[in-house]
Design a protein around this motif. Structure first.
Motif, PDB file in Angstrom:
ATOM      1  N   ASP A 123       0.846  -1.190   0.000  1.00  0.00           N
ATOM      2  CA  ASP A 123       0.000   0.000   0.000  1.00  0.00           C
ATOM      3  C   ASP A 123       0.880   1.239   0.000  1.00  0.00           C
ATOM      4  OD1 ASP A 123      -2.230   1.669   0.176  1.00  0.00           O
ATOM      5  OD2 ASP A 123      -3.154   0.509   1.786  1.00  0.00           O
ATOM      6  N   ALA A 124       0.236   2.383  -0.074  1.00  0.00           N
ATOM      7  CA  ALA A 124       0.937   3.656   0.045  1.00  0.00           C
ATOM      8  C   ALA A 124       1.478   3.798   1.468  1.00  0.00           C
ATOM      9  CB  ALA A 124      -0.017   4.805  -0.282  1.00  0.00           C
ATOM     10  N   PRO A 125       2.381   4.746   1.712  1.00  0.00           N
ATOM     11  CA  PRO A 125       2.921   4.932   3.061  1.00  0.00           C
ATOM     12  C   PRO A 125       1.854   5.171   4.121  1.00  0.00           C
ATOM     13  CG  PRO A 125       4.290   6.084   1.489  1.00  0.00           C
ATOM     14  CD  PRO A 125       3.093   5.579   0.722  1.00  0.00           C
ATOM     15  N   SER A 126       0.712   5.741   3.734  1.00  0.00           N
ATOM     16  CA  SER A 126      -0.410   5.948   4.661  1.00  0.00           C
ATOM     17  C   SER A 126      -1.568   5.063   4.227  1.00  0.00           C
ATOM     18  CB  SER A 126      -0.839   7.415   4.683  1.00  0.00           C
ATOM     19  OG  SER A 126       0.211   8.246   5.105  1.00  0.00           O
ATOM     20  N   PRO A 127      -1.631   3.820   4.713  1.00  0.00           N
ATOM     21  CA  PRO A 127      -2.678   2.890   4.285  1.00  0.00           C
ATOM     22  C   PRO A 127      -4.073   3.461   4.517  1.00  0.00           C
ATOM     23  CG  PRO A 127      -1.003   1.755   5.550  1.00  0.00           C
ATOM     24  CD  PRO A 127      -0.714   3.224   5.688  1.00  0.00           C
ATOM     25  N   GLY A 128      -4.951   3.219   3.551  1.00  0.00           N
ATOM     26  CA  GLY A 128      -6.322   3.705   3.664  1.00  0.00           C
ATOM     27  C   GLY A 128      -6.513   5.134   3.203  1.00  0.00           C
ATOM     28  N   SER A 129      -5.428   5.790   2.808  1.00  0.00           N
ATOM     29  CA  SER A 129      -5.529   7.187   2.373  1.00  0.00           C
ATOM     30  C   SER A 129      -6.085   7.317   0.965  1.00  0.00           C
ATOM     31  CB  SER A 129      -4.153   7.854   2.434  1.00  0.00           C
ATOM     32  OG  SER A 129      -3.256   7.250   1.502  1.00  0.00           O
ATOM     33  N   GLY A 130      -6.052   6.211   0.224  1.00  0.00           N
ATOM     34  CA  GLY A 130      -6.504   6.270  -1.163  1.00  0.00           C
ATOM     35  C   GLY A 130      -5.528   6.973  -2.083  1.00  0.00           C
ATOM     36  N   LYS A 131      -4.277   7.101  -1.642  1.00  0.00           N
ATOM     37  CA  LYS A 131      -3.270   7.808  -2.444  1.00  0.00           C
ATOM     38  C   LYS A 131      -2.423   6.816  -3.232  1.00  0.00           C
ATOM     39  CE  LYS A 131      -2.905  11.804   0.646  1.00  0.00           C
ATOM     40  NZ  LYS A 131      -1.992  12.610   1.501  1.00  0.00           N
ATOM     41  N   LEU A 132      -2.071   7.220  -4.434  1.00  0.00           N
ATOM     42  CA  LEU A 132      -1.192   6.414  -5.263  1.00  0.00           C
ATOM     43  C   LEU A 132       0.248   6.523  -4.775  1.00  0.00           C
ATOM     44  CD1 LEU A 132      -2.550   7.333  -8.817  1.00  0.00           C
ATOM     45  CD2 LEU A 132      -2.717   5.103  -7.711  1.00  0.00           C
ATOM     46  N   PHE A 133       1.061   5.545  -5.138  1.00  0.00           N
ATOM     47  CA  PHE A 133       2.493   5.617  -4.889  1.00  0.00           C
ATOM     48  C   PHE A 133       3.206   5.133  -6.146  1.00  0.00           C
ATOM     49  CE2 PHE A 133       1.198   1.359  -3.672  1.00  0.00           C
ATOM     50  CZ  PHE A 133       2.215   0.551  -4.139  1.00  0.00           C
ATOM     51  N   ASP A 134       4.509   5.271  -6.168  1.00  0.00           N
ATOM     52  CA  ASP A 134       5.294   4.861  -7.328  1.00  0.00           C
ATOM     53  C   ASP A 134       5.275   3.342  -7.441  1.00  0.00           C
ATOM     54  OD1 ASP A 134       7.126   4.338  -9.300  1.00  0.00           O
ATOM     55  OD2 ASP A 134       8.692   5.641  -8.484  1.00  0.00           O
ATOM     56  N   TRP A 135       4.553   2.824  -8.427  1.00  0.00           N
ATOM     57  CA  TRP A 135       4.390   1.376  -8.554  1.00  0.00           C
ATOM     58  C   TRP A 135       5.714   0.660  -8.792  1.00  0.00           C
ATOM     59  CZ3 TRP A 135      -0.156   2.566 -12.300  1.00  0.00           C
ATOM     60  CH2 TRP A 135      -1.317   2.824 -11.553  1.00  0.00           C
ATOM     61  N   ARG A 136       6.727   1.377  -9.223  1.00  0.00           N
ATOM     62  CA  ARG A 136       8.027   0.739  -9.437  1.00  0.00           C
ATOM     63  C   ARG A 136       8.617   0.218  -8.129  1.00  0.00           C
ATOM     64  NH1 ARG A 136      10.842   5.569 -12.664  1.00  0.00           N
ATOM     65  NH2 ARG A 136       9.779   6.641 -10.948  1.00  0.00           N
ATOM     66  N   LEU A 137       8.150   0.752  -6.992  1.00  0.00           N
ATOM     67  CA  LEU A 137       8.638   0.277  -5.695  1.00  0.00           C
ATOM     68  C   LEU A 137       8.236  -1.170  -5.425  1.00  0.00           C
ATOM     69  CD1 LEU A 137       7.909   3.465  -3.549  1.00  0.00           C
ATOM     70  CD2 LEU A 137      10.134   2.664  -4.380  1.00  0.00           C
ATOM     71  N   ALA A 138       7.251  -1.662  -6.157  1.00  0.00           N
ATOM     72  CA  ALA A 138       6.833  -3.053  -5.981  1.00  0.00           C
ATOM     73  C   ALA A 138       7.944  -4.026  -6.365  1.00  0.00           C
ATOM     74  CB  ALA A 138       5.587  -3.336  -6.816  1.00  0.00           C
ATOM     75  N   SER A 139       8.931  -3.560  -7.090  1.00  0.00           N
ATOM     76  CA  SER A 139      10.045  -4.431  -7.483  1.00  0.00           C
ATOM     77  C   SER A 139      10.870  -4.873  -6.273  1.00  0.00           C
ATOM     78  CB  SER A 139      10.951  -3.720  -8.495  1.00  0.00           C
ATOM     79  OG  SER A 139      11.543  -2.571  -7.920  1.00  0.00           O
ATOM     80  N   ASP A 140      10.713  -4.173  -5.131  1.00  0.00           N
ATOM     81  CA  ASP A 140      11.429  -4.559  -3.915  1.00  0.00           C
ATOM     82  C   ASP A 140      10.813  -5.774  -3.227  1.00  0.00           C
ATOM     83  OD1 ASP A 140      13.242  -2.499  -4.192  1.00  0.00           O
ATOM     84  OD2 ASP A 140      12.150  -1.118  -2.887  1.00  0.00           O
TER      85      ASP A 140
END
Length: 216
Positions: A123-140
């Motif tokens: 999830d984004a750094p603030s779960p439940g916020s409904g905010k997008l994050f950089d999907w490239r971080l999923a590579s971690d």
């Protein structure tokens, strides 16, 4: 493509999500505008088909409390935000299906395969916020886990997210709401349909799912 609709607060929304093809519905026990009581969840879960994965969502809660609440609410799975690796492993000893949640900024993300479960929620750094994050971080996230992508997903961007990240599943709450805890039927239907259409391989119907969420 596994699809979870989270932040359910009432029976009508739960039944509609399931009717539209959701594989899982989530109920939030952590402090939130969408927080629900265990008895309320029990009254909903007992009306749902056994093949649907019902998930209780917790944050920084002691394992004993997670397990006790999950049993009272009659949920099959728990989703853990915060807490330690040892606590997650302890819960996994009593609950068959554990989803370990991580924020996209957590340094422990590359160790997500060490929490006693292979179901990982990003999830984004603030779960439940409904905010997008950089999907490239999923590579971690380690390749050995089943990644459930969340954070700002909605009917209009879920296909792009699936194409870029290629997750095992997707999770939505805010992106299909009219207000906190109230789902928009049109958005729910579109989200599920768009997620299915974007799946890298043809979606198999409920009777052909590779995982049986029913009680063993």
């Amino acid at each position: 493509m596994f699809v979870k609709v989270c932040g359910i607060t009432n029976e009508d929304d739960a039944l509609f999500a399931v009717a539209m093809g959701a594989d899982a519905v989530g109920f939030i026990f952590a402090p939130s505008p969408r927080q629900v009581a265990a008895q309320t969840v029990y009254d909903i879960t007992r009306r749902l088909p056994p093949e649907v994965l019902t998930v209780g969502v917790f944050r920084d809660e002691l394992p004993a409390r997670v397990i006790e609440t999950a049993h009272r609410a009659n949920v099959k799975a728990v989703q853990l935000h915060g807490g330690t690796k040892e606590q997650a492993i302890e819960v996994s000893g009593s609950i068959q299906w554990v989803i370990k949640a991580f924020g996209s900024d957590e340094p422990s993300l590359p160790e997500a395969d060490q929490y006693g479960t292979d179901l990982v929620h990003l999830d984004a750094p603030s779960p439940g916020s409904g905010k997008l994050f950089d999907w490239r971080l999923a590579s971690d996230v380690p390749d050995s886990v089943r990644l459930i992508l969340a954070g700002g997903l909605d009917p209009d961007n879920v296909a792009d997210a699936i194409e870029i990240v290629e997750p095992w599943g997707v999770d939505v709450a805010t992106g299909v709401e009219t207000s906190p805890g109230r789902k928009d039927p049109t958005k729910v239907r579109r989200f599920i349909a768009n997620a299915r259409a974007a799946a890298p391989t043809p979606y198999l119907g409920p009777d052909e799912l590779p995982y049986d969420w029913g009680d063993e």
